[in-house]
Design a protein around this motif. Sequence first.
Motif, mmCIF file in Angstrom:
data_model
loop_
_atom_site.group_PDB
_atom_site.id
_atom_site.type_symbol
_atom_site.label_atom_id
_atom_site.label_comp_id
_atom_site.label_asym_id
_atom_site.label_seq_id
_atom_site.Cartn_x
_atom_site.Cartn_y
_atom_site.Cartn_z
ATOM 1 N N GLU A 144 7.399 12.969 -19.812
ATOM 2 C CA GLU A 144 6.005 12.948 -20.244
ATOM 3 C C GLU A 144 5.851 13.925 -21.412
ATOM 4 O O GLU A 144 6.513 14.962 -21.462
ATOM 5 C CB GLU A 144 5.086 13.378 -19.101
ATOM 6 N N GLU A 145 4.965 13.566 -22.344
ATOM 7 C CA GLU A 145 4.809 14.377 -23.550
ATOM 8 C C GLU A 145 4.545 15.848 -23.247
ATOM 9 O O GLU A 145 5.177 16.731 -23.843
ATOM 10 C CB GLU A 145 3.681 13.821 -24.430
ATOM 11 N N GLY B 280 5.009 3.570 -18.762
ATOM 12 C CA GLY B 280 4.071 4.282 -19.618
ATOM 13 C C GLY B 280 4.733 4.917 -20.825
ATOM 14 O O GLY B 280 5.899 4.693 -21.117
ATOM 15 N N ARG B 281 3.952 5.714 -21.511
ATOM 16 C CA ARG B 281 4.408 6.382 -22.720
ATOM 17 C C ARG B 281 5.089 7.687 -22.359
ATOM 18 O O ARG B 281 4.792 8.302 -21.344
ATOM 19 C CB ARG B 281 3.239 6.674 -23.658
ATOM 20 N N GLY B 282 6.001 8.105 -23.217
ATOM 21 C CA GLY B 282 6.685 9.372 -23.032
ATOM 22 C C GLY B 282 7.025 9.967 -24.381
ATOM 23 O O GLY B 282 6.670 9.418 -25.430
ATOM 24 N N LEU B 283 7.711 11.080 -24.359
ATOM 25 C CA LEU B 283 8.157 11.735 -25.578
ATOM 26 C C LEU B 283 9.652 11.959 -25.473
ATOM 27 O O LEU B 283 10.143 12.405 -24.430
ATOM 28 C CB LEU B 283 7.432 13.070 -25.770
ATOM 29 N N ASP C 183 9.874 11.887 -30.908
ATOM 30 C CA ASP C 183 9.231 10.605 -31.151
ATOM 31 C C ASP C 183 8.679 10.049 -29.851
ATOM 32 O O ASP C 183 9.213 10.287 -28.777
ATOM 33 C CB ASP C 183 10.135 9.595 -31.863
ATOM 34 N N GLU C 184 7.551 9.322 -30.006
ATOM 35 C CA GLU C 184 6.925 8.691 -28.851
ATOM 36 C C GLU C 184 7.763 7.485 -28.445
ATOM 37 O O GLU C 184 8.288 6.767 -29.287
ATOM 38 C CB GLU C 184 5.506 8.250 -29.179
ATOM 39 N N VAL C 185 7.881 7.284 -27.140
ATOM 40 C CA VAL C 185 8.652 6.165 -26.617
ATOM 41 C C VAL C 185 7.884 5.493 -25.492
ATOM 42 O O VAL C 185 6.990 6.078 -24.890
ATOM 43 C CB VAL C 185 10.043 6.619 -26.088
ATOM 44 N N GLU C 186 8.242 4.241 -25.241
ATOM 45 C CA GLU C 186 7.754 3.551 -24.055
ATOM 46 C C GLU C 186 8.884 3.575 -23.050
ATOM 47 O O GLU C 186 10.006 3.167 -23.366
ATOM 48 C CB GLU C 186 7.357 2.114 -24.363
ATOM 49 N N SER D 108 7.238 -1.411 -17.556
ATOM 50 C CA SER D 108 6.879 -0.204 -18.294
ATOM 51 C C SER D 108 6.309 0.817 -17.327
ATOM 52 O O SER D 108 5.507 0.484 -16.454
ATOM 53 C CB SER D 108 5.847 -0.525 -19.373
#
Length: 119
Positions: A82-83, A10-13, A105-108, A8
């Motif tokens: 990144e968001e 991290g988080r993304g958009l 939507d938020e994604v990993e 992973s």
Amino acid sequence: MAPSTMRSTGRGLRAMVFTGENDLWNRKPVYSEIVRRARKAGLAGASVFRGMEGFGASSLIHTSRLLSLCDDLPVAVVIVDEESRVRALLPELSEVVGDGLIVLDEVEVMRSADEGRTG
């Protein structure tokens, strides 16, 4: 060679923009303008997917089936980053999308652990 593993990052958009393949912005396809603007903004990437069948705000079904004469198939442009970077592009997307739809939507985000290695 051992199989690669995923890690992973991290988080993304994810922004998914739904439009028609014949939708234009300044005489160019909307999907092409979205990709151009995402690249200019330095985003990680953008991909365009052509649909086989679908309908939108008009409720007219567009299809690629052999007996159909439709040449305005659904198109989806997918952007992941990144968001903050995706949200910064939203005003530009809104400017060119017209009757299209933007979904967030938020994604990993996952990448191959072997990415960047050679041999």
